[in-house]
Write a protein that holds these residues in place. Structure first.
Motif, short mmCIF file in Angstrom:
data_model
loop_
_atom_site.label_atom_id
_atom_site.label_comp_id
_atom_site.label_asym_id
_atom_site.label_seq_id
_atom_site.Cartn_x
_atom_site.Cartn_y
_atom_site.Cartn_z
N UNK A 275 -4.23 -11.76 -19.89
CA UNK A 275 -5.53 -11.49 -20.47
C UNK A 275 -6.30 -12.64 -21.06
N UNK A 276 -5.78 -13.87 -21.01
CA UNK A 276 -6.55 -15.02 -21.47
C UNK A 276 -7.34 -15.58 -20.28
N UNK A 277 -8.63 -15.77 -20.46
CA UNK A 277 -9.45 -16.27 -19.35
C UNK A 277 -9.27 -17.77 -19.10
N UNK A 278 -8.94 -18.53 -20.14
CA UNK A 278 -8.92 -20.00 -20.01
C UNK A 278 -7.53 -20.57 -20.26
N UNK A 279 -7.19 -21.59 -19.48
CA UNK A 279 -5.99 -22.38 -19.76
C UNK A 279 -6.41 -23.85 -19.87
N UNK A 280 -5.81 -24.55 -20.79
CA UNK A 280 -6.16 -25.92 -21.11
C UNK A 280 -5.21 -26.89 -20.40
N UNK A 281 -5.75 -27.96 -19.82
CA UNK A 281 -4.95 -28.88 -19.01
C UNK A 281 -5.30 -30.33 -19.32
N UNK A 282 -4.51 -31.24 -18.75
CA UNK A 282 -4.86 -32.65 -18.67
C UNK A 282 -4.55 -33.14 -17.26
N UNK A 283 -5.20 -34.20 -16.84
CA UNK A 283 -4.90 -34.79 -15.54
C UNK A 283 -3.43 -35.22 -15.50
N UNK A 284 -2.71 -34.73 -14.52
CA UNK A 284 -1.31 -35.07 -14.29
C UNK A 284 -0.42 -34.73 -15.49
N UNK A 285 -0.93 -33.88 -16.39
CA UNK A 285 -0.10 -33.42 -17.51
C UNK A 285 0.14 -34.45 -18.59
N UNK A 286 -0.69 -35.49 -18.69
CA UNK A 286 -0.46 -36.48 -19.74
C UNK A 286 -0.63 -35.83 -21.11
N UNK A 287 0.07 -36.36 -22.09
CA UNK A 287 -0.04 -35.80 -23.43
C UNK A 287 1.18 -36.11 -24.27
N UNK A 288 1.17 -35.65 -25.50
CA UNK A 288 2.24 -35.92 -26.44
C UNK A 288 3.60 -35.47 -25.89
N UNK A 289 4.63 -36.23 -26.22
CA UNK A 289 6.01 -35.95 -25.83
C UNK A 289 6.11 -35.72 -24.32
N UNK A 290 6.42 -34.50 -23.89
CA UNK A 290 6.58 -34.22 -22.46
C UNK A 290 5.26 -33.92 -21.77
N UNK A 291 4.18 -33.86 -22.52
CA UNK A 291 2.87 -33.72 -21.90
C UNK A 291 2.30 -32.31 -21.95
N UNK A 292 1.06 -32.21 -21.50
CA UNK A 292 0.31 -30.96 -21.45
C UNK A 292 0.46 -30.30 -20.09
N UNK A 294 -0.46 -29.65 -16.40
CA UNK A 294 -1.15 -30.49 -15.42
C UNK A 294 -2.33 -29.77 -14.77
N UNK A 295 -3.45 -30.46 -14.74
CA UNK A 295 -4.65 -29.93 -14.09
C UNK A 295 -4.36 -29.54 -12.65
N UNK A 296 -3.68 -30.43 -11.90
CA UNK A 296 -3.48 -30.16 -10.47
C UNK A 296 -2.64 -28.91 -10.25
N UNK A 297 -1.70 -28.65 -11.16
CA UNK A 297 -0.86 -27.46 -11.02
C UNK A 297 -1.68 -26.19 -11.19
N UNK A 298 -2.58 -26.18 -12.19
CA UNK A 298 -3.35 -24.97 -12.44
C UNK A 298 -4.44 -24.76 -11.38
#
Length: 449
Positions: A275-292, A294-298
Motif C-alpha cells: 500500500x505504499x505508493x513510493x519507494x526511495x532509492x539511490x543510484x547503484x544503492x550507494x549510502x550509509x553502511x551497506x547502502x540504500x 538500488x534505483x536500477x533494482x526498483x
C-alpha cells in the motif's frame, strides 16, 4: 512534560524506561525474528513510483559530488524516466553554496521529472533556504524509536512528539509541505509513539488543507517482508497500520530502506505491495553502511509489476560507466543488470543452450532492453559449445550463418585453449587472445561493434 496538558488529540504513551525491544534486539546477539501470526492483505496501489536520494543520502557515503557531476547524474535520471514520472522526485541538501548551485542548475533544465525536493534540519534558517530556493516540499527528520528519543535526544516521548509537531506547523506556516521522515521506525513503538504522531500530523495537514507525506525509514535495515512477522519489524503491518488506523493514503506513504540484512529490494517491493505508493532509492544503492535501495533494482521491479511506463533502461550502463569514471567507483562484475558479468556465461552447457535459444539462459532480451547483449567468456569449462558461441557473438552473424560447434575451426581453437590450461593457466581467455588465435587459424573472425 505532562501529556494531559498536550494540545494534540492523540497522545504518545510515555514510559519511565525506554522500550528498546530487548527481546528482539539483544545487543550481544544477532536480532531475533518474532512472529505473532497476524496477516495483512496485499494492496498494491494503482499508481506507484520511485523517489531518489542519490544527492542527499547517497552522497553522504562518498566523496562530495561536484555541481557538474550532480547535473550530469540528474540528466541520467531524467533520461531513464523518459518523461513518465516513474522517477518522481530527486532529493537534495541545501546547506552549502555548492548544494544550492547544483539545485539551481538542475532547476534550470526545466524538466517535469524528476521534481526537485530537499532535506533540512528543523530550524528557521533552513526553512528560509527552502523558501529562497522555491522548493515546495522538504523532508524533516523525526526519529521515532526510544533508542533515539531517550538515548540521543534525552527527551520523553510526549515532549519529542510535540517538538516534531511544532516543526510541522512551522513548515506549514512558511507555505512548505513537510515530508516527515520517521527515522528508525522498525525499532519504534508503533502504538505508543508512531501512530499518535502520524495521527496528529494528519490532523495538522487536514487543518492546513495539505496532505503531508510520511516516509517510513528503515534506518538499520531491520524491516522484514514476511506475513505473520511482529511489529515493529513487519513492513506489511507498518504500512497497513498507517493506512487503516492513521488514515494516510497510499500516495502519501513512502518507504526508505537500507541493506544491512540483504533485504532492501524485497522490503521495498513489499512496501509497494502492501500500500505504499513510493519507494526511495539511490543510484547503484550507494549510502550509509551497506547502502540504500538500488534505483536500477526498483526500475526492474516496477517493470515486473506494472509494465505500463516506457522508461529507458538503456541508459543504466552508460550511467554506471560515468559513475566509475568520475568517482573511481568499483562495480561488482556480478551486480545484477549493470555489472560486466551479470549476463555472462562461461559454462559450456550454458553456452550450448544459448546457441540453441538465447532465452534458455537469459531471462529477457537484455540487448534490447538494457543495451547489454549476452556475453560469452571462454575458460577451461567452455568446451566446443562455449567457443562456438563466443565466435558467433563476435561475428554477429544471423541465425542461418552461425558457426556450429562441429566446425573444424572450433576444434582447432578448442585444442589451443586446452593446451593453455594443461600448462597451468587458471584465468579466462581474453577476447583479444581468442581473436588473435582464431584469425591465425582462419582469418574468419572480425569484431563487431
Amino acid at each position: 512534560m505532562d501529556s494531559r496538558k498536550s494540545p494534540y488529540a492523540y497522545q504518545a504513551v510515555d514510559v519511565m524506561e525506554p522500550n528498546l525491544y530487548g527481546e528482539y534486539f539483544p545487543y550481544s546477539q544477532v536480532p531475533v525474528l518474532s512472529f505473532d501470526g497476524g496477516t495483512t492483505p496485499m494492496d498494491l496501489p494503482e499508481d506507484i513510483w520511485i523517489t531518489d536520494t542519490t544527492f542527499r543520502d547517497g552522497q553522504q557515503s562518498m566523496s562530495a559530488f561536484t555541481v557538474e557531476q550532480i547535473t550530469a547524474l540528474f540528466d541520467y535520471l531524467h533520461r531513464i524516466d523518459n518523461k513518465t514520472g516513474l522517477i518522481r522526485t530527486s532529493e537534495f541538501f541545501l546547506y552549502s553554496e555548492k548544494d544550492r548551485k547544483a539545485v539551481r542548475a538542475c532547476m534550470e533544465k526545466g524538466v517535469e521529472f524528476p521534481r526537485i525536493t530537499s532535506w533540512i534540519r528543523a530550524n528557521a534558517s533552513d526553512f528560509e533556504l527552502v523558501k529562497e530556493m522555491e522548493i515546495s516540499e522538504t523532508g524533516l527528520l523525526m526519529s521515532c524509536s526510544d533508542y533515539h528519543i531517550f538515548k540521543k535526544l534525552k527527551m520523553s516521548r510526549t515532549a519529542c512528539m510535540e517538538m516534531y509537531l511544532d516543526v510541522v506547523k512551522r513548515a506549514l506556516d512558511h507555505g512548505i509541505r513537510p515530508r516527515c521522515h520517521l527515522e528508525d521506525i522498525t525499532r519504534a513503538d508503533f502504538y505508543g509513539f508512531v501512530l499518535p504522531l502520524v495521527q496528529n500530523i494528519q490532523a495538522l495537514g487536514k487543518e492546513a488543507g495539505v496532505q503531508i507525506n510520511i516516509r517510513l525509514c528503515d534506518t538499520l535495515g531491520l524491516g522484514v517482508p514476511y506475513q505473520g512477522a511482529a511489529l515493529p519489524r513487519s513492513i506489511p503491518a507498518l504500512i497497513h497500520g498507517l493506512k487503516t488506523l492513521a488514515g494516510v493514503p497510499s500516495g502519501a506513504l513512502e518507504w526508505h530502506g537500507h541493506n544491512d540484512y540483504h533485504n532492501v529490494v524485497t522490503n521495498a517491493t513489499t512496501a509497494w505491495l502492501h500500500g505504499a505508493s513510493a519507494v526511495n532509492t539511490t543510484m547503484f544503492g550507494i549510502g550509509e553502511r551497506t547502502g540504500n535501495c538500488p534505483l536500477e533494482a526498483m526500475l526492474i521491479e516496477y517493470s515486473q509489476l506494472k509494465q505500463d511506463k516506457k522508461i529507458d533502461l538503456t541508459f543504466l550502463y552508460e550511467m554506471r560507466v560515468f559513475f566509475e569514471r568520475e568517482f573511481g567507483y568499483v562495480m561488482d562484475p556480478k551486480r545484477p543488470f549493470v555489472g560486466d558479468d551479470f549476463n555472462m556465461t562461461k559454462a559450456g552447457v550454458h553456452a550450448d543452450g544459448i546457441m540453441k535459444c538465447e532465452a534458455i539462459y537469459n531471462s529477457f532480451d537484455t540487448k534490447r532492453i538494457l543495451n547489454r547483449p549476452v556475453v560469452i567468456k571462454v575458460n577451461q569449462t567452455s568446451g566446443l559449445a562455449g567457443i562456438a558461441a563466443w565466435m558467433n557473438n563476435w561475428m554477429g552473424e544471423s541465425e542461418t550463418k552461425k558457426i556450429s560447434k562441429k566446425d573444424p575451426l572450433v576444434f582447432q581453437v578448442k585444442t589451443w585453449v586446452d593446451e593453455q590450461y594443461d600448462k597451468g593457466r587458471t584465468t579466462a581467455i581474453s577476447d583479444e587472445e581468442l581473436l588473435a588465435v582464431t584469425n591465425r587459424f582462419s582469418g574468419r573472425i572480425k569484431a563487431v561493434d
